[in-house]
Enzyme design. Sequence first.
Site, PDB file in Angstrom:
ATOM      1  CG  ASP A 190      57.261  19.271  28.540  1.00  0.00           C
ATOM      2  OD1 ASP A 190      57.091  20.498  28.322  1.00  0.00           O
ATOM      3  OD2 ASP A 190      56.651  18.383  27.926  1.00  0.00           O
ATOM      4  CE1 TYR A 193      56.740  16.864  32.248  1.00  0.00           C
ATOM      5  CE2 TYR A 193      54.563  16.455  31.334  1.00  0.00           C
ATOM      6  CZ  TYR A 193      55.938  16.450  31.205  1.00  0.00           C
ATOM      7  OH  TYR A 193      56.508  16.036  30.037  1.00  0.00           O
ATOM      8  CG  HIS A 312      59.568  20.204  24.380  1.00  0.00           C
ATOM      9  ND1 HIS A 312      60.099  19.449  25.402  1.00  0.00           N
ATOM     10  CD2 HIS A 312      58.235  19.926  24.366  1.00  0.00           C
ATOM     11  CE1 HIS A 312      59.140  18.755  25.989  1.00  0.00           C
ATOM     12  NE2 HIS A 312      58.003  19.015  25.377  1.00  0.00           N
ATOM     13  CG  HIS A 322      53.590  14.725  21.291  1.00  0.00           C
ATOM     14  ND1 HIS A 322      52.512  15.510  21.608  1.00  0.00           N
ATOM     15  CD2 HIS A 322      54.043  14.214  22.461  1.00  0.00           C
ATOM     16  CE1 HIS A 322      52.326  15.468  22.926  1.00  0.00           C
ATOM     17  NE2 HIS A 322      53.225  14.701  23.455  1.00  0.00           N
ATOM     18  CG  HIS A 349      56.521  17.126  22.722  1.00  0.00           C
ATOM     19  ND1 HIS A 349      55.752  17.606  23.758  1.00  0.00           N
ATOM     20  CD2 HIS A 349      55.768  17.291  21.590  1.00  0.00           C
ATOM     21  CE1 HIS A 349      54.596  18.045  23.280  1.00  0.00           C
ATOM     22  NE2 HIS A 349      54.577  17.861  21.978  1.00  0.00           N
TER      23      HIS A 349
HETATM   24 FE   LIG Z   1      56.082  18.154  25.898  1.00  0.00          FE
END
Ligand SMILES: [Fe+2]
Length: 464
Positions: A190, A193, A312, A322, A349
Amino acid sequence: MGSFVAVAWVLFLNVVVVCNGGKTSTFVRKAEKTVDMPLHSDVFVSPTGYNAPQQVHITQGDHVGKAIIVSWVTMDEPGKSMVHYWTDKSSHKNVAEGKFVTYRYFNYSSGFIHHCTLRNLEYNTKYYYEVGIGHTTRQFWFVTPPQVGPDVPYTFGLMGDLGQTFDSNKTLSHYEMNPRKGQTVLFVGDLSYADDCPYHDNARWDTWGRFVERSAAYQPWIWTTGNHELDFAPELGETKPFKPFTHRYRVPYKASQSTAPFWYSIKRASAYIIVLSSYSAYGKYTPQYEWLEAELPKVDRTETPWLIVLMHSPWYNSYDYHYMEGETMRVMFEPWFVKYKVDVVFAGHVHAYERSERVSNVAYKLVNGQCNPVKDLSAPVYITIGDGGNIEGLANNMTEPQPEYSAYREASFGHGILHIKNRTHAHYSWNRNDDGYAVEADSMWFFNRHYHPLDDSANDKFRN
Ligand SMILES: [Fe+2]
């Protein structure tokens, strides 16, 4: 005197131990939502001069650390994909030729993205390099790692889910200012973004490249892909996953017999680093599964005692966010991690911090109902470090009660440092942005799973 120091040191360690185990931090941090730095921010400024190279970044370019991939972008015209490089002991300029690529994404057209690999470098040597040959040139430098070996000290920085907010800038600054100097960044996915912007505005990939250049041009960043690298947007006609990422960021995947740039391995100093992809197929018979199955037996712990995995989506995550997204990959790969005694797994994440005890959950069969994580000294420590500070804000809702395997968790932005001392010991620390640069909010001594596989849990309760 010496024994007094030793006793004092033991007492100090005991205090740390008692304070450190099974803890949900009550640290209070700011609650406001974080925002992206505006486009005119100084960290995003393009270098001046015609066709000046920008977004310069480097990564390891082979399996052992004797090559570097240099990448940069030119905006006005392709220019040369050439790098001049020389050591601090000689002014003789070597030349390497690379290539450039471009891509379109919806209504965005990229600049000219250059990638050039410098090979046959000397170990443990400072190199200067120059890009932009023929137009505006810019110079940078890097230091190659020592030759791979079991007792080679080395220091890795850990960052994830960075984005480009004011908090992201703080995370990167804290990493740079940390007195424990990271030599290479292990980035757990990541990046920019950009996909949170309208139409996945790829200009935000460019600003991110300019933002991290101040570190990534001088030390390798080892890339892991996260969900924000997918840029899968059929509503925009963009159906090829990872399109911006794969054009902009190169990794040496072929050097480890991988067939895709999302899973690969490198050796660096005394570490063997395996990068996995949470967003590529990993079921039985898939390319990633077959690669990892063949890869793990190749790791020679007498050469690289420290076996580190980057991914991730975390397998052990006690935040609401998550929750259990990593479960399917855990089911596939966890028995291998235990069998091959992985030292530590870093994931991102979840936009917070968490460190686990050494646990595994491999006993489960559909018919036996044994589905609780249990203490396992052959298992890795799992560290979630997705707390880089991106625009989506902190993950501050946790599952309650804190599971026993969770050694420390805190919803703060920050970064980590893994300092490998020798074949038996490594010191790990996590720094929260709200503290001074040198303050370790969480830390532990890692005992190597091959050479020193003793219980290194910091939690007395868990140890017994
Ligand atoms: Fe992520």
